[in-house]
Design a protein around this motif. Sequence first.
Motif, short mmCIF file in Angstrom:
data_model
loop_
_atom_site.label_atom_id
_atom_site.label_comp_id
_atom_site.label_asym_id
_atom_site.label_seq_id
_atom_site.Cartn_x
_atom_site.Cartn_y
_atom_site.Cartn_z
N MET A 124 39.82 40.01 38.11
CA MET A 124 39.09 41.26 38.33
C MET A 124 39.02 41.62 39.81
O MET A 124 39.01 42.80 40.16
CB MET A 124 37.69 41.18 37.73
CG MET A 124 37.71 41.19 36.21
SD MET A 124 36.06 41.22 35.49
CE MET A 124 35.70 39.47 35.40
N GLN A 125 39.00 40.62 40.69
CA GLN A 125 39.01 40.89 42.13
C GLN A 125 40.33 41.52 42.54
O GLN A 125 40.38 42.33 43.47
CB GLN A 125 38.78 39.60 42.92
CG GLN A 125 37.37 39.09 42.82
CD GLN A 125 37.20 37.70 43.42
OE1 GLN A 125 38.11 36.89 43.43
NE2 GLN A 125 35.99 37.43 43.94
N THR A 126 41.40 41.18 41.84
CA THR A 126 42.72 41.73 42.12
C THR A 126 42.87 43.13 41.53
O THR A 126 43.45 44.02 42.15
CB THR A 126 43.81 40.81 41.56
OG1 THR A 126 43.66 39.52 42.17
CG2 THR A 126 45.20 41.34 41.85
N SER A 127 42.34 43.31 40.32
CA SER A 127 42.43 44.59 39.64
C SER A 127 41.19 44.76 38.76
O SER A 127 41.12 44.19 37.67
CB SER A 127 43.70 44.65 38.78
OG SER A 127 43.73 45.86 38.04
N GLN A 128 40.23 45.54 39.23
CA GLN A 128 38.98 45.69 38.48
C GLN A 128 39.18 46.27 37.09
O GLN A 128 38.37 46.01 36.21
CB GLN A 128 37.98 46.53 39.26
CG GLN A 128 37.19 45.68 40.23
CD GLN A 128 36.08 46.47 40.86
OE1 GLN A 128 36.32 47.27 41.74
NE2 GLN A 128 34.86 46.22 40.40
N THR A 129 40.26 47.00 36.86
CA THR A 129 40.46 47.58 35.53
C THR A 129 40.70 46.51 34.47
O THR A 129 40.49 46.77 33.28
CB THR A 129 41.61 48.59 35.52
OG1 THR A 129 42.82 47.94 35.89
CG2 THR A 129 41.30 49.78 36.42
#
Length: 135
Positions: A70-75
């Motif tokens: 999620m830190q890399t891509s919150q979606t």
Amino acid sequence: MDTNNGLIIKESPYDFDTTYTKLRSIIDTNPNLKIILELDHSRNAASVDLNLNPTRIILFGNPKLGTPLMQTSQTVSIDLPQKIIVYVNDSGNVNIAYNDPSYLKSRHQIEGKDDILAKVSGALNAITDKVISAE
């Protein structure tokens, strides 16, 4: 095992209740995983006088693996925590299904987290293989 639109689907040799009970027990006894929610879609359908083959979902997670994604891509949080469904298809077969982590990588353009995605993929495969294996 079948891969279909980002889902990995495996047929269980057990009846619905046995399959779900085994799945829940495997997740519940794993100290790295936490059950977040269980949902009985067929019971919910019956509550409004609709029929649905037995269908239950269990949501569970490991924040040590999910948070970096999620830190890399919150979606990706729309697809986390992980979930596995147990359902009876129209042919009467009991199946278990989950999102293929490589699909989530593509869907959310996750870069640089292949090691975590491999761990998640291995864990989901191991859990579901254990559910459908003979004891």
